[in-house]
Design an enzyme around this catalytic site. Structure first.
Site, PDB file in Angstrom:
ATOM      1  CB  ILE A  19      -0.965  -0.001   1.213  1.00 40.92           C
ATOM      2  CG1 ILE A  19      -1.913  -1.214   1.121  1.00 40.92           C
ATOM      3  CG2 ILE A  19      -1.765   1.305   1.280  1.00 40.92           C
ATOM      4  CD1 ILE A  19      -2.918  -1.343   2.250  1.00 40.92           C
ATOM      5  CG  LEU A  40      14.030  -1.941   2.729  1.00 41.74           C
ATOM      6  CD1 LEU A  40      15.346  -1.910   1.962  1.00 41.74           C
ATOM      7  CD2 LEU A  40      12.876  -1.701   1.749  1.00 41.74           C
ATOM      8  N   GLY A  43       8.696  -4.809   3.098  1.00 35.04           N
ATOM      9  CA  GLY A  43       8.710  -3.887   1.952  1.00 35.04           C
ATOM     10  C   GLY A  43       9.878  -4.204   1.031  1.00 35.04           C
ATOM     11  CG  ASP A  63      12.123  -0.429  12.900  1.00 40.72           C
ATOM     12  OD1 ASP A  63      10.950  -0.006  12.994  1.00 40.72           O
ATOM     13  OD2 ASP A  63      12.484  -1.575  13.239  1.00 40.72           O
ATOM     14  CB  ALA A  87       2.030  -2.353  10.626  1.00 39.51           C
ATOM     15  CE1 TYR A 152      -1.390  -5.695  11.225  1.00 35.90           C
ATOM     16  CE2 TYR A 152      -3.705  -6.347  11.079  1.00 35.90           C
ATOM     17  CZ  TYR A 152      -2.622  -5.615  10.602  1.00 35.90           C
ATOM     18  OH  TYR A 152      -2.792  -4.809   9.501  1.00 35.90           O
ATOM     19  CG  PHE A 212      -8.065 -21.770   3.633  1.00 39.70           C
ATOM     20  CD1 PHE A 212      -7.413 -22.712   2.843  1.00 39.70           C
ATOM     21  CD2 PHE A 212      -7.314 -20.715   4.151  1.00 39.70           C
ATOM     22  CE1 PHE A 212      -6.044 -22.603   2.569  1.00 39.70           C
ATOM     23  CE2 PHE A 212      -5.956 -20.608   3.883  1.00 39.70           C
ATOM     24  CZ  PHE A 212      -5.322 -21.549   3.084  1.00 39.70           C
ATOM     25  NE  ARG A 219     -11.724 -12.134   5.509  1.00 38.88           N
ATOM     26  CZ  ARG A 219     -12.274 -13.103   6.239  1.00 38.88           C
ATOM     27  NH1 ARG A 219     -13.577 -13.298   6.234  1.00 38.88           N
ATOM     28  NH2 ARG A 219     -11.518 -13.882   6.988  1.00 38.88           N
TER      29      ARG A 219
HETATM   30  N1  UDP Z   1      -8.205 -17.957   2.026  1.00 36.13           N
HETATM   31  C1  UDP Z   1      -8.452 -19.096   1.281  1.00 36.13           C
HETATM   32  N2  UDP Z   1      -7.420 -19.699   0.649  1.00 36.13           N
HETATM   33  C2  UDP Z   1      -6.134 -19.227   0.689  1.00 36.13           C
HETATM   34  C3  UDP Z   1      -5.887 -18.059   1.447  1.00 36.13           C
HETATM   35  C4  UDP Z   1      -6.935 -17.440   2.111  1.00 36.13           C
HETATM   36  O1  UDP Z   1      -9.608 -19.567   1.212  1.00 36.13           O
HETATM   37  O2  UDP Z   1      -5.239 -19.837   0.071  1.00 36.13           O
HETATM   38  C5  UDP Z   1      -9.326 -17.284   2.712  1.00 36.13           C
HETATM   39  C6  UDP Z   1      -9.085 -17.090   4.211  1.00 36.13           C
HETATM   40  O3  UDP Z   1      -9.451 -18.261   4.915  1.00 36.13           O
HETATM   41  C7  UDP Z   1     -10.000 -15.916   4.502  1.00 36.13           C
HETATM   42  C8  UDP Z   1      -9.998 -15.111   3.202  1.00 36.13           C
HETATM   43  O4  UDP Z   1      -9.499 -15.984   2.196  1.00 36.13           O
HETATM   44  O5  UDP Z   1     -11.310 -16.357   4.763  1.00 36.13           O
HETATM   45  C9  UDP Z   1      -9.129 -13.872   3.237  1.00 36.13           C
HETATM   46  O6  UDP Z   1      -7.844 -14.234   3.674  1.00 36.13           O
HETATM   47  P1  UDP Z   1      -6.630 -13.200   3.727  1.00 36.13           P
HETATM   48  O7  UDP Z   1      -5.489 -13.867   4.431  1.00 36.13           O
HETATM   49  O8  UDP Z   1      -6.354 -12.648   2.385  1.00 36.13           O
HETATM   50  O9  UDP Z   1      -7.176 -11.980   4.596  1.00 36.13           O
HETATM   51  P2  UDP Z   1      -7.969 -11.920   6.009  1.00 36.13           P
HETATM   52  O10 UDP Z   1      -9.276 -11.322   5.654  1.00 36.13           O
HETATM   53  O11 UDP Z   1      -8.133 -13.288   6.580  1.00 36.13           O
HETATM   54  O12 UDP Z   1      -7.140 -11.037   6.823  1.00 36.13           O
END
Ligand code: UDP
Length: 319
Positions: A19, A40, A43, A63, A87, A152, A212, A219
């Protein structure tokens, strides 16, 4: 009153990240000077290659969490605004190193104190939709409940609250942005990365994207350009002072549909389909924001459709 033509100078911590690097380019494009501070750790200098020879751009390896490295930067330059975007990022990485995120508290402390004592530039902070955790209500509202579940997110919430208190007690202009799932060129797509990049890479390699669970989790995916436009408005407008603002599109998408869309826009509909895989990951089920505050206070409405954004990112990875 006549408008001053003096170039504005901005500090961007974490400016070599995904970003941050887009933000550096945007501000230089708008005719500002930019000092980018990045240690870095995640980054990369190559993210800034387009600015290498730009006389308005300065890169400093350092940093923000270490006062000895950041204090001299505030002594040397007079900033009109500070974007504190440095971060430790990535759910997997931060969960593997839970205590390391506490170092970022130092960065928040350094940025607020140095800003207060050095010309009082406005501070815009990258918070995260992770502060909502498993939401108590949908869509998620800035004045609704927060329920952070991972270290986090706890640090991001602390940052937000500190910024708000510096505005209220000391009149330092601040604004915290709760970023929903940003995607775009340069985002990390390794195992430690984020879902859009991971799926696009898999699909372009001819592999079925690994969804997953059952893929019904949702999202809100925001293309980087929209995120950056909103960030710049947050810096420019006094209406955002002391505020916490969701930066999203208000357009929830299931991960299963995301996988299907990426397959579709990559032209692989006949060959691939989402592959459901089990995961040990403790996942948030649903996440999507109310964006009325962003539209009203930042006067910004996301402009990039999912189709346009996904086509851009697919062509980026192809090239
Ligand atoms: N996810 C997935 N397969 C992958 C990586 C992530 O299904 O190989 C899913 C993860 O379980 C979550 C969503 O994608 O529900 C977004 O994951 P990401 O790590 O991008 O961001 P988060 O919203 O979890 O911070």
């Amino acid at each position: 009153m006549e408008k001053s033509n003096k170039k504005k100078t901005f500090l961007i911590t974490g400016g070599a990240g995904f970003i941050g690097s887009h933000l550096c380019e945007k501000l230089i494009g708008k005719g500002s000077k930019v000092v980018c501070l990045d240690n870095l750790s995640t980054g990369k200098l190559e993210n800034l290659s387009s600015l290498k020879n730009n006389s308005d751009f300065v890169f400093i390896k350092g940093d923000a969490n270490k006062i000895k490295e950041i204090a001299p930067v505030f002594k040397k330059y007079k900033f009109d605004g500070v974007f504190h975007y440095a971060a430790m990022v990535g759910v997997k990485r931060t969960i593997e190193n839970p205590l390391l995120v506490l170092d970022d508290v130092e960065g928040i402390k350094n940025i607020l104190e140095l800003s207060l004592k050095n010309g009082r530039p406005k501070v815009v902070f990258s918070s995260s939709s992770e502060v909502y955790g498993e939401p108590k209500e949908l869509p998620e509202r800035e004045d609704g409940s927060v329920n952070p579940k991972i270290p986090y997110a706890v640090v991001k919430l602390l940052g937000e609250k500190f910024l708000e208190s510096y505005w209220q007690k000391y009149g330092l202009k601040t604004c915290a942005l709760r970023f929903f799932n940003v995607y775009g060129p340069r985002q990390e797509s390794s195992d430690y990365g984020f879902v859009v990049g991971i799926f696009v890479k898999q699909v372009l390699e001819g592999k079925c994207p690994t969804v997953f669970g059952d893929g019904s989790q949702t999202r809100d995916f925001v293309y980087i350009k929209d995120n950056i436009e909103a960030s710049v408005k947050a810096m420019e407008l006094d209406s955002s002072n002391g505020e916490v603002i969701n930066i999203g599109t208000g357009r929830p998408l299931t991960i299963y549909d995301l996988a299907n869309s990426i397959i579709y826009y990559s032209g692989q509909k006949e060959k691939l389909k989402p592959k459901l895989v089990e995961t040990k990951r403790v996942d948030i089920r649903h996440r999507f924001p109310e964006i009325g505050k962003m539209v009203k206070i930042l006067k910004y409405h996301p402009a990039v459709s999912l189709e346009e954004g996904l086509l851009n990112i697919i062509s980026y990875y192809k090239n």
